[in-house]
Design a protein around this motif. Structure first.
Motif, mmCIF file in Angstrom:
data_model
loop_
_atom_site.group_PDB
_atom_site.id
_atom_site.type_symbol
_atom_site.label_atom_id
_atom_site.label_comp_id
_atom_site.label_asym_id
_atom_site.label_seq_id
_atom_site.Cartn_x
_atom_site.Cartn_y
_atom_site.Cartn_z
ATOM 1 N N ILE A 149 -5.238 2.509 9.617
ATOM 2 C CA ILE A 149 -4.741 1.465 10.509
ATOM 3 C C ILE A 149 -3.236 1.225 10.309
ATOM 4 C CG2 ILE A 149 -5.201 -0.568 9.079
ATOM 5 C CD1 ILE A 149 -6.259 -1.847 11.739
ATOM 6 N N TYR A 150 -2.751 1.390 9.087
ATOM 7 C CA TYR A 150 -1.310 1.222 8.856
ATOM 8 C C TYR A 150 -0.522 2.286 9.615
ATOM 9 C CZ TYR A 150 -2.859 -1.607 4.866
ATOM 10 O OH TYR A 150 -3.463 -2.526 4.059
ATOM 11 N N LYS A 167 8.487 2.693 4.218
ATOM 12 C CA LYS A 167 7.984 1.377 4.620
ATOM 13 C C LYS A 167 6.473 1.303 4.654
ATOM 14 C CE LYS A 167 12.089 0.551 7.235
ATOM 15 N NZ LYS A 167 12.765 -0.635 7.617
ATOM 16 N N ILE A 168 5.819 2.436 4.849
ATOM 17 C CA ILE A 168 4.357 2.403 4.983
ATOM 18 C C ILE A 168 3.662 3.193 3.864
ATOM 19 C CG2 ILE A 168 2.400 2.855 6.497
ATOM 20 C CD1 ILE A 168 4.223 0.900 7.813
ATOM 21 N N PRO A 171 4.584 2.189 -0.112
ATOM 22 C CA PRO A 171 3.997 0.917 -0.535
ATOM 23 C C PRO A 171 2.479 0.887 -0.443
ATOM 24 C CG PRO A 171 5.330 0.612 1.451
ATOM 25 C CD PRO A 171 5.556 2.005 0.990
ATOM 26 N N ALA A 172 1.902 1.551 0.568
ATOM 27 C CA ALA A 172 0.443 1.529 0.691
ATOM 28 C C ALA A 172 -0.196 2.297 -0.457
ATOM 29 C CB ALA A 172 0.017 2.120 2.029
ATOM 30 N N TRP A 249 1.284 -7.369 -4.074
ATOM 31 C CA TRP A 249 0.705 -6.547 -3.004
ATOM 32 C C TRP A 249 -0.407 -7.290 -2.280
ATOM 33 C CZ3 TRP A 249 4.614 -3.983 -4.040
ATOM 34 C CH2 TRP A 249 4.860 -2.732 -3.505
ATOM 35 N N GLY A 250 -0.883 -8.365 -2.878
ATOM 36 C CA GLY A 250 -1.876 -9.190 -2.210
ATOM 37 C C GLY A 250 -3.284 -8.892 -2.646
ATOM 38 N N ARG A 256 -10.223 -5.111 0.680
ATOM 39 C CA ARG A 256 -10.370 -3.953 1.557
ATOM 40 C C ARG A 256 -10.686 -2.705 0.747
ATOM 41 N NH1 ARG A 256 -5.111 -4.719 4.577
ATOM 42 N NH2 ARG A 256 -5.667 -6.515 5.791
ATOM 43 N N GLY B 86 -4.373 -5.417 10.894
ATOM 44 C CA GLY B 86 -3.397 -4.374 10.589
ATOM 45 C C GLY B 86 -2.101 -4.895 10.018
ATOM 46 N N LEU B 88 0.543 -5.631 6.955
ATOM 47 C CA LEU B 88 0.839 -4.928 5.718
ATOM 48 C C LEU B 88 0.757 -5.920 4.566
ATOM 49 C CD1 LEU B 88 3.933 -2.936 7.039
ATOM 50 C CD2 LEU B 88 1.521 -2.301 7.137
ATOM 51 N N PRO B 89 -0.196 -5.726 3.649
ATOM 52 C CA PRO B 89 -0.437 -6.741 2.617
ATOM 53 C C PRO B 89 0.722 -6.911 1.649
ATOM 54 C CG PRO B 89 -1.777 -4.787 2.233
ATOM 55 C CD PRO B 89 -1.138 -4.610 3.571
ATOM 56 N N TRP B 90 1.604 -5.903 1.549
ATOM 57 C CA TRP B 90 2.702 -6.000 0.595
ATOM 58 C C TRP B 90 3.918 -6.711 1.190
ATOM 59 C CZ3 TRP B 90 0.727 -1.433 2.568
ATOM 60 C CH2 TRP B 90 1.520 -0.771 3.496
ATOM 61 N N ARG B 91 3.839 -7.062 2.466
ATOM 62 C CA ARG B 91 4.970 -7.760 3.079
ATOM 63 C C ARG B 91 4.571 -9.186 3.401
ATOM 64 N NH1 ARG B 91 8.653 -4.685 7.268
ATOM 65 N NH2 ARG B 91 9.109 -2.804 6.102
ATOM 66 N N HIS B 131 2.152 -14.240 1.825
ATOM 67 C CA HIS B 131 1.626 -12.900 2.065
ATOM 68 C C HIS B 131 0.308 -13.023 2.836
ATOM 69 C CE1 HIS B 131 4.174 -10.036 -0.253
ATOM 70 N NE2 HIS B 131 4.670 -11.193 -0.647
ATOM 71 N N ALA B 133 -2.643 -12.066 2.391
ATOM 72 C CA ALA B 133 -3.828 -12.435 1.611
ATOM 73 C C ALA B 133 -3.916 -13.944 1.373
ATOM 74 C CB ALA B 133 -3.829 -11.700 0.281
#
Ligand SMILES: Nc1ncnc2c1ncn2[C@@H]1O[C@H](COP(=O)(O)OP(=O)(O)OP(=O)(O)O)[C@@H](O)[C@H]1O
Ligand SMILES: [Mg+2]
Lengths: 257, 257
Positions: A149-150, A167-168, A171-172, A249-250, A256, B86, B88-91, B131, B133
């Motif tokens: 999904i990212y 950016k994606i 970090p993911a 990162w949350g 998930r 969708g 981004l959990p890190w942002r 964030h 989360a």
């Protein structure tokens, strides 16, 4: 409260170990040179702390450790990103990695000496080998497991390389990469000592070999304890760092999965 | 016509089961600024149709055209909002909303300014440094909305965006999306399997049925906004939709009409 409980338990178990050790010594069944008593070992530790021997060896070891580990981290992460991204190349590389990975870095020692000479290099190379594989593999799997999904979202907003990577993808994949970095740290520490035992004239590993050669079993044991404690401290520091990053990162990441 | 879908089919060729028709000869025309709901049971091809309009997927026969041009790939002019947001959990919220703007050629300052404006629009200014989360599902969906609107697309595609929300939050999000639609004059195509949601939001409800997925009928909802979920006219149309799915005795419907 919880940490207090934990540290009490830790102190109790360590204390129990020392008591048992002392009791075994008191039975008199072992010679002093085979099993030195706690008091002798702690005096030994104190001696090498006081005269600076420990600090000197530690400095050398740590410099080697850092060099090997940082090199492994850089190459492992960069190669991992490239290979994780390019699945078809990875399918060629993967079998080779699977063969090389189970080989203990120490097995490479004869070649390492031939190729890199003596001095700091052998230990650094061994640390590098030990740390490289877990970092590479976790980076590859991190990149491979970036939630589709990212990528869809990035695609939708028209993000292109290299923004996509920085950016994606990076970090993911980061939590998995951090895991690999942590794992590699422990492995590398184990092989630091091994590397220095076979190919160095200084460092914590050499300190143990040196003590054996001069028949100082108390200092051998002292070295073992010091290496264990230092490794533990290193691990805890990195875990603190890792948790902090993961928190950033949350929590959703874990939900998930 | 603004969006023209003609005879669009989507077939999958499965190894074991052979040909599988996810969507069969769909014809649909959508005007600029329309609010369309795709309604139907699971597996009737709602997501497939939406993905084809978004450009994530392409019909195996037939075509999807926007402004007379065949859709072949995603575009920042058509932003999809997914059920699981969708984000981004890190942002944090601000940086999430900025994501789409980063692909555009605008200054950092302007980017921030636009992001803050849209965060304000969805009422989340107090949470811009949180964030994902740390936010509730409804708030996360608002962030996804702000992020989509910030790049000023002509079309918003929403795939069961409120499916994961509780009934109360869901209704307030329905109010919210209606308000944003009226304020920003977007064309919205909205997938749902909630009949009341469709009647509350849509200018036209596209009713779909499965195996193979196709359009069964299209129901106009000529009610003035903002609609009263308990009003007589609302209930009449809702019953009409129920009837389409065969959930209601015709006799009873006759009584209402
Ligand atoms: N990648 C795929 N491969 C094979 N079949 C697929 C694939 N994607 C979707 N399908 C099939 O196409 C049909 C329509 O799927 P789609 O996801 O569009 O349904 P949907 O109406 O969105 O359902 P839901 O309400 O459950 O989301 C389903 O029968 C599904 O099994
Ligand atoms: Mg769907």
């Amino acid at each position: 409260m919880n940490t207090l409980k934990k540290s009490i338990k830790a102190v109790v178990s360590i204390f129990a170990l020392i008591v048992i050790w002392q009791l075994v010594v008191l039975t008199g069944r072992f010679e002093e040179s085979l099993l030195p008593s706690p008091a002798v070992v702690f005096t030994g530790i104190w001696d090498i702390v006081k005269d600076g021997t420990l600090l000197n060896h530690y400095r050398v070891s740590f410099a080697r450790f850092l060099t090997g580990y940082v090199l492994a981290a850089l190459t492992g992460v960069i190669l991992g990103l490239l290979l994780g991204w390019n699945k078809s190349v990875w399918s060629f590389i993967d079998p080779v990695i699977q063969i090389l990975r189970p080989v203990s870095p120490i097995a490479w020692f004869p070649f390492i000496v031939l190729w890199f000479g003596i001095g700091d290099a052998p230990a650094v190379v061994i640390i590098f080998i030990a740390a490289f594989f877990p970092i590479l593999l976790s980076t590859v799997s991190g990149v491979g497991n970036v939630d589709a999904i990212y990528m869809k979202v990035a695609d939708n907003f028209g993000l292109k390389q290299p923004a996509l990577l920085f950016k994606i993808i990076l970090p993911a994949a980061f939590p998995l990469i951090a895991n690999g970095l942590h794992l590699a740290l422990g492995t590398a520490w184990v092989f630091l000592v091994a590397g220095e035992m076979v190919g160095a004239q200084s460092g914590l590993g050499f300190m143990i070999i040196d003590a054996r050669n001069s028949l100082r079993s108390d200092l051998v044991l002292a070295g073992i304890i010091i290496i264990g404690v230092l490794g533990l401290i290193l691990d805890r520091l990195v875990r603190l760092l890792e948790n902090r990053i993961k928190r950033q990162w949350g929590v959703s990441l874990e939900e998930r999965n | 016509m603004y969006i023209t879908i003609s005879d669009a089919s989507r077939e999958y060729y499965l190894k074991d089961k052979g040909k599988m028709t996810a969507l069969h000869k769909v014809n649909l025309e959508i005007e600029e600024g329309e609010f369309i709901c795709l309604l139907g049971p699971s597996g009737c091809g709602k997501s497939t149709l939406l993905n084809m309009i978004a450009g994530f997927d392409r019909p195996t026969s037939g075509s999807v055209k926007i402004h007379g041009e065949v859709v072949t790939k995603p575009s920042e002019n058509r932003i999809t909002i997914f059920q699981n947001y969708g984000l981004l959990p890190w942002r944090n919220v601000l940086r999430n909303v900025e994501l789409g703007l980063e692909a555009k050629n605008i200054s950092k300052k302007e980017r921030r300014q636009i992001a803050e404006e849209y965060i304000e629009l969805v009422g989340l200014s107090a949470y811009k440094h949180h964030h994902p989360a740390q936010l509730s599902g409804g708030m996360q969906q608002r962030v996804a909305l702000a992020r989509a609107l910030a790049v000023d697309p002509e079309i918003l595609l929403m795939d069961e965006p409120f499916g994961a929300l509780d009934a109360m939050t869901r209704m307030s999000m329905q109010d919210e999306i209606e308000r944003l639609w009226q304020e920003k004059k977007k064309t919205i195509i909205f997938v749902t399997h909630d009949i009341e949601e469709a009647v509350f939001l849509a200018d036209r409800i596209v009713i779909m049925t499965p195996s193979p997925g196709r359009i069964k009928s299209i129901i106009k909802v000529p009610l003035a906004r903002k609609r009263d979920r308990t009003g007589n006219d609302f209930i009449k149309i809702r019953d009409r939709v129920f009837e389409e799915f065969g959930f209601k005795d015709t006799a009873e419907v006759d009584f209402f009409i």
